[in-house]
Every structure is written in structure tokens, then in C-alpha cells.
Design an enzyme around this catalytic site. Sequence first.
Site, PDB file in Angstrom:
ATOM      1  N   ALA A 176      87.725 -79.975  31.617  1.00  0.00           N
ATOM      2  CA  ALA A 176      86.581 -79.550  32.516  1.00  0.00           C
ATOM      3  C   ALA A 176      85.630 -80.809  32.443  1.00  0.00           C
ATOM      4  O   ALA A 176      84.907 -81.137  33.608  1.00  0.00           O
ATOM      5  CB  ALA A 176      86.155 -78.329  32.384  1.00  0.00           C
ATOM      6  N   PRO A 178      83.115 -83.879  32.659  1.00  0.00           N
ATOM      7  CA  PRO A 178      81.844 -83.412  32.788  1.00  0.00           C
ATOM      8  C   PRO A 178      81.681 -82.310  33.609  1.00  0.00           C
ATOM      9  O   PRO A 178      80.718 -81.754  33.904  1.00  0.00           O
ATOM     10  CB  PRO A 178      81.092 -84.606  33.179  1.00  0.00           C
ATOM     11  CG  PRO A 178      82.007 -85.575  33.879  1.00  0.00           C
ATOM     12  CD  PRO A 178      83.533 -85.232  33.311  1.00  0.00           C
ATOM     13  N   ASP A 200      79.937 -61.456  43.627  1.00  0.00           N
ATOM     14  CA  ASP A 200      80.897 -62.584  43.520  1.00  0.00           C
ATOM     15  C   ASP A 200      80.838 -63.725  44.392  1.00  0.00           C
ATOM     16  O   ASP A 200      81.687 -64.660  44.529  1.00  0.00           O
ATOM     17  CB  ASP A 200      82.511 -61.979  43.649  1.00  0.00           C
ATOM     18  CG  ASP A 200      82.914 -61.546  42.325  1.00  0.00           C
ATOM     19  OD1 ASP A 200      82.716 -62.171  41.271  1.00  0.00           O
ATOM     20  OD2 ASP A 200      83.660 -60.584  42.376  1.00  0.00           O
ATOM     21  N   ASP A 213      87.936 -74.484  19.963  1.00  0.00           N
ATOM     22  CA  ASP A 213      89.614 -74.983  19.762  1.00  0.00           C
ATOM     23  C   ASP A 213      90.546 -73.729  19.541  1.00  0.00           C
ATOM     24  O   ASP A 213      91.556 -73.837  19.925  1.00  0.00           O
ATOM     25  CB  ASP A 213      89.754 -75.714  18.794  1.00  0.00           C
ATOM     26  CG  ASP A 213      91.006 -76.491  18.926  1.00  0.00           C
ATOM     27  OD1 ASP A 213      91.587 -76.805  20.085  1.00  0.00           O
ATOM     28  OD2 ASP A 213      91.752 -76.792  17.772  1.00  0.00           O
ATOM     29  N   ASP A 228      93.330 -81.762  34.496  1.00  0.00           N
ATOM     30  CA  ASP A 228      93.004 -83.060  34.965  1.00  0.00           C
ATOM     31  C   ASP A 228      92.901 -83.692  33.555  1.00  0.00           C
ATOM     32  O   ASP A 228      91.595 -83.819  32.974  1.00  0.00           O
ATOM     33  CB  ASP A 228      91.390 -83.203  35.659  1.00  0.00           C
ATOM     34  CG  ASP A 228      91.036 -84.521  36.250  1.00  0.00           C
ATOM     35  OD1 ASP A 228      91.951 -85.012  36.495  1.00  0.00           O
ATOM     36  OD2 ASP A 228      89.696 -84.843  36.194  1.00  0.00           O
ATOM     37  N   CYS A 281      93.548 -90.508  36.603  1.00  0.00           N
ATOM     38  CA  CYS A 281      92.954 -91.351  37.300  1.00  0.00           C
ATOM     39  C   CYS A 281      93.721 -92.813  36.607  1.00  0.00           C
ATOM     40  O   CYS A 281      93.148 -93.964  36.768  1.00  0.00           O
ATOM     41  CB  CYS A 281      91.522 -91.502  37.446  1.00  0.00           C
ATOM     42  SG  CYS A 281      90.885 -91.398  35.544  1.00  0.00           S
TER      43      CYS A 281
END
Length: 770
Positions: A176, A178, A200, A213, A228, A281
Site C-alpha cells: 500500500a 505510500p 460505513d 510481517d 501493486d 509501473c
Amino acid sequence: MGKKFNKKKGNKRIRLDADTKVIKPSIRASDIVKENEKFEKFYKAQNLFSDSEYDEMLKYFRTFLPTSFRITGTRSQAEDLIMQIKRDYIPYIESVEIDGEKFKPPHEINWYPNGLGWSFEVPKVALKKSTHLNDFHKFLVTESQIGNISRQEAVSMIPPLLLDVHPNQSVLDMCAAPGSKTAQILELMHANVPEGVVPDGIRFPNIYIENNDKTGSELFRFDRILADVPCSGDGTIRKNPGIWQSWNYREPIHLHKIQEKLLKRAAYLLKVGGRLVYSTCSMNPIENEAIVANALNFFEGSLELVDVSNELPGLIRKPGLSSWKVFDMDGVERSSDEVVEISEDLDDDDDEESATPPQETSKSAKSSKNAENTPKTFRPYKSLFPPKNASELNLDRCIRIYPHLQNTGAFFVAVFEKKKEIECANNVKKALSKIHTIDSKSAIEKSDSSVVSENQVANSSVAHEEEIKIDTQDSENLPLPTGKPDCVPLKQTEYKPSDPRIDPSLNENPFVFLDPVKGSLKQIFDFYDFAPSLLEGGFLARFDHDQHRTVYFVSKSLKNLLESSRNKFRMVNTGVKILAKPASKLPGCEFRLVAEGVPLLLPFINSKFVIDMDYDDFKTFLELRNPRFNQLSDKVNKILQQTTKQTSIIVRFRPTSITSSNDVAEGLNGADSAENNSINSNIACSILKSPIVLPAWRANESISIHIDKNELRSIIVRVLGVSADIGKNNSVLVNNSKTSEKFTKVEESEENNNEVSNSENADVSEEKDS
Ligand SMILES: C[S@@+](CC[C@H](N)C(=O)[O-])C[C@H]1O[C@@H](n2cnc3c(N)ncnc32)[C@H](O)[C@@H]1O
């Protein structure tokens, strides 16, 4: 648009390298030579396009990247902001002409739904420095600071859109930091939720962020997952021109293993029928199609690529590759005939080499800190090469975006659906358990580069490695998926909240739920008379022996989830900040309302704390910021007199109810004259749709605005329509002299009648958020 902008040349700077303590020269971005033989050779060899199209792509890579941004917030708020851009900035930018050349004004990105994505084709430096763009730049900065706008590369907005999120789904953003895509996902989830629906509905009380972790994620399965992943990032070369200097064959091969493990982990955590988006990217097939193909084969029919050719109409894209060339670290093409079957990719548990991506024997290996520990030869892993069945995997369903297609960066996206549960064969179990054993840091160590551009974020896609804690020692304790993944035995390591003074790895106190029947939460409920239904959600504070100064709110579903998994993971942040205790003791309730929480609390608070203002009163309120009651209309004065003294209140302004159609017609005809200022403001405001709600402080004889300077700046511009005069005086944000003078002196304003001053309000210190 053809406008030329001067860029200063020369001026070499000196940079002190943190690791080596060697002083290195660094050069400005504008001085970087935008050429790299290896890069050009590598992508030419991949046969992506015809020669002329390839040259076109390179040409775009060498030009500046347009500024792009996303409008955030609720739908009506977003519409207001779009209206502001169209009303206040586009006409002015269109009218500017320098040396016979015009600026192309900001425009909507045609494939971004609801007109919320924007692009402005001027270089960043021009946007910052040009006096003609000063106001628009300030607008972008202010709105970004308060979160109404998010500056994000256009292509990076694609993965969250293809995730196809809906309210009430559980979504994991795996990599996630930044966080721009996380924010976008949250916005998309709430796009169609009616405003005022809580818990919500607004301002994301349903988010938690963990940093552990020994992740708690094994507890859940997700409807949607975004992976990503960390990548070499050559698709961002327009934004990070330093990549022209640092591009190498080695890094993608390094990252390949991490990407492979992350995607497999994501696939495992996905619910059947769920959607998984994998993105990078980078344009490199080693980081893209190779990873996708390998996962499809590894999970044997559990995963399929989704055909998204009909999604995001208007987005020009190229299909994924079914064949590609593999080069080793020295740029020598390697053949799949060399594939060694020794390591079934993730399986070679005890093989140190398997936890470390393949390395080279070349000179550059010597510059790696781990050189002695890394394998000495290039290992032609099977997963690097196109598989024999590549043509059967629908790899053309992957999306490749190149800069010349629509003047953006480059990007890769693959959308998967999980068709059936993953069979937990032994190799799968082992592989999945090893995903957290990766030492990402060692994996991204780059070949030593002596040239770093001024504004290069050291390859942005991997620059945030430190933020994720990777604990290699505990890998054996990780739960293995045995049997049906929905019944995974939880062998979690308990996270014991401890004092940061004792455990220096903690930067902040852990969150605890507040008890509604005693202590500060009871006091808050008694005082503000919140509807009991609000208690369906959860109220949290950072554990600090009852000294907490900030209260956070989480939705009902997240409350249940957090309570059921208490202490199973280390949560670093969650919910919405709703109340804060200032340093100085307040009478009545110790906690005051904070701006972020007001929209959420509004439907639940006793109406005696809500003051409705019409346009004139609200204008006076914004202009004076702490008007005495008698400076407001009789009606509001009277209501205020009846409210409790010395308390937080909510001021609400509903813009649409204020202007008669005569005012509009009259104002439009005489648009720019100073005398018509008030009418213009009124018209400006009548265009707005979204109610504005602000916390305020009700003192003895006056009320004062209780929001930060940037938010105030944004509201003033929105409501008073002041930018009607942009172009006449670029340096003045608010054209009404009375307001602008006050505005610039916001911190200096004098306290009135011993009431809480603006500056004091703005300064009420709160706990540090991580
Ligand atoms: C491409 S960036 C993500 C950008 C982010 N999605 C956004 O849009 O703001 C990849 C991120 O993955 C993180 N990362 C690296 N190794 C990881 C791992 N093993 N698990 C999770 N995240 C990791 C990096 O720290 C980096 O922030």
C-alpha cells in the site's frame, strides 16, 4: 502545446551518500541525458511495436509528464470542486497568451469515470514557477493538503478502477505504501453510498492499516486484492528521469522473485469469485507477463485472467505479451533451453539462493553489499521465460500502457478472477509460507549509481521499502495453509501491546477500545447527547493510561473484526479522528469536535449543537472567523444565545437554498465589477451543491471557526467565489480586501473577550498520528 520553458542548466550539486559517506556529485533533472543504450536495446528486442512506433514511444519518454490529479471526497463535494475548476481556472488559463502561444487548460481524463480524473499538460516546473499559473498551482496545493485533490500519475489510477470495488466488500491493498491507491479504493467504495449514512458511509471509518510481517491477514479472505508490487519502475522514467542513468538488466531479475511470491500470496488470500489486480509501473515482461503466466500455471485453473477490454472505455491500451526475450545481468540474451529444473521456483526451502533472487557474476555484483553471500551465476529460472503454453493463457488480456498512447507514463495491469479454491498441494503450501521470508531490502539494492537527479525519488516504486517491516526470523512460525484455506489453523504470534519506552520498535501506543459506560466516552455521550445507535461503531484511543487526547471512530463491521482478532496483529492506524482534548482544560466536555469527524457525527449529535446559517451569516462567519453574536442575523444570534456556553458546535451551510434566480441573471450580466462582488459570490455559491459543515467554538458572546488554515482557505474561495478576479491580481487569493487582510493574518488575530482565539483553536495539539 509547444510552449517553451526555461530551465536552468549546470549547477552541479554535492550529495552526501548516507551509506558510503562518500561525497558524490549529483546533477539536476534537467541536465540528465535522456538516453540509455541498454534500455533502448532491451525494449527494441522485445518487439513491442513497429520501428516508427517505437521511436514515437522513446520521443514521449523524453518529454515532460503532464500533471495529473484526482478529485476526491463525496460526490457532491467533488462536483463542487470540478465546478470551481471550470468556473475559476479554465477560462483564465485559456485566455493567457505568451509570445503568441497559449496554454492548453486542464482537461478531464476521458477514461476516468464521472470526470474525477484530470490532466494538465504543462511541465511541473512551469506549474510551480509561472506567475500565470500561480493561482491554479495554489489551488492544487491547498486542495491537496486538505485532501480534496490527490496528485497522482494518470496511469497509476487504473488498477483501483479495474478492481471493481463495491461497498461492504473486504479489500486488501497488499503493497500500500505510500497509499495513493488505497485512498482511491476507499473513495470508489464509498462513491455510491448516500451521504450521511454512517458508520460505513463517510470518511472511511472502515480502514485499518497494519504493519506486521507476522501478518494478521491469514485471519481473513478478501473479495478484492490489489497487488501493486515493488518494481523497477521504468514506466515512471518521465517523472523520474534519473532512471535514464540507472536502468540496468539486473534489478527486474532481482524483483521477479518478490513479485512472484506476492502475487501467489494474493491469489491464496482471495475469495473464490473475487478479483485480484496485479500491477507494476514497469514495462519489463520479466516483472509482468512472466509473473502472471507463472501464477496461472502454478494454480492450475484456480486463477483466470479477466477480459477487461470493455472496462474503462476511452483508455487506449496494448495487449499483454505472449512471448518475450530474457537477458541476463550482462545483457546477454538467454534461452529457455537453459532452464534448470533444480529449483521448482519457490520450493527450495533450504536453498539460501532461493530466498535471494538470482545474481550475476559480473562486475556489478561486486558493488552489492551481499556480494559474498549471493550466487555467483545467473540462474535461468523457468519462471523468467515464456511458458510453453503461453498462447493458451490469454496473456493478451493483460493491459500495457505506453506513454505515446495518451501522453502518460507506462504501466502494466493484469486482472484475475479466482475460479475455484486452490488445491493445497505440498509445493503450494511451502511456497505460500515463504512469502514473508523475503528480505526486500537486499532485493532492491541497486548497482552503484554515481548520478542522481535532483528530484528523483530514487526510483519511486521502491523508495518506501523501509516502511514495511520484513522479519526473516519468524518465517517458520507462519501458518501454512492446510486443507481448505477457509479453515486455516491460526498459529498466530500474539501481539502484546507494550510501552514504547520499553519496546523501542513501537513508535506509538497501541489502540484500545473505549468503554461506553465509563470514563471519557461516557462523558462525551452525556454531553453531546449522541444517538445511542452511534455505539454500534467502535470508539478507540491510543492506550495511554487514560490520558488519551484523541478519539477515533470505526465502523460496526471493522469494530467486530478488530474485536474478534484482538492482539493478533499490530495495527498502526485506523478509523476517523472524531474528538480531541485540547491542552487547556475545557469546561463542560473535555473533548471538542474535530473537522474530520464532523460529517460523520452530524446525524447523531443533538440538534442543539447544530447551527444553520444562511449565505449572509456564513459569509460574515468566514470573513470575521470569530464574529460576536450581534454581528450575525437576529435569527442566528437568538439561536446562539440559547446554546450552551463554552462548547464545540457544528455550523452548517446549505449552499443551494440561498440565491434567487434574479440574482443569478443580474450577476451573470454584470459579472466582473467590484460592486457586483457580493452578487457574484452569491452566484458562485449557488452553483455549489454540497453542504458545508464545520466545527466551531461557542464562546460567551461569539463563535469562532475551528478548522485549519488550508481548509479555511479552500472554503473561502469556494463560497465567496473570489477567484472571479483571477488575472487582475494573481497574488491575492481573496479579492475582498477585508477578508484577504484577515485571511493573511489568521494566526495573529486577537482574542475577543477572553474567548478561545483562532490561533488557539488551530493549535489545539493532538496526538501524533502515525
Ligand atoms: C509500487 S509501490 C506501491 C505503491 C502504492 N500502491 C501506491 O499507489 O501508493 C510498492 C510498495 O511495496 C512495498 N513492499 C516491498 N516489499 C513488500 C512486501 N514483501 N510486502 C508488502 N509490501 C512490500 C514497498 O515498500 C512499496 O511501498
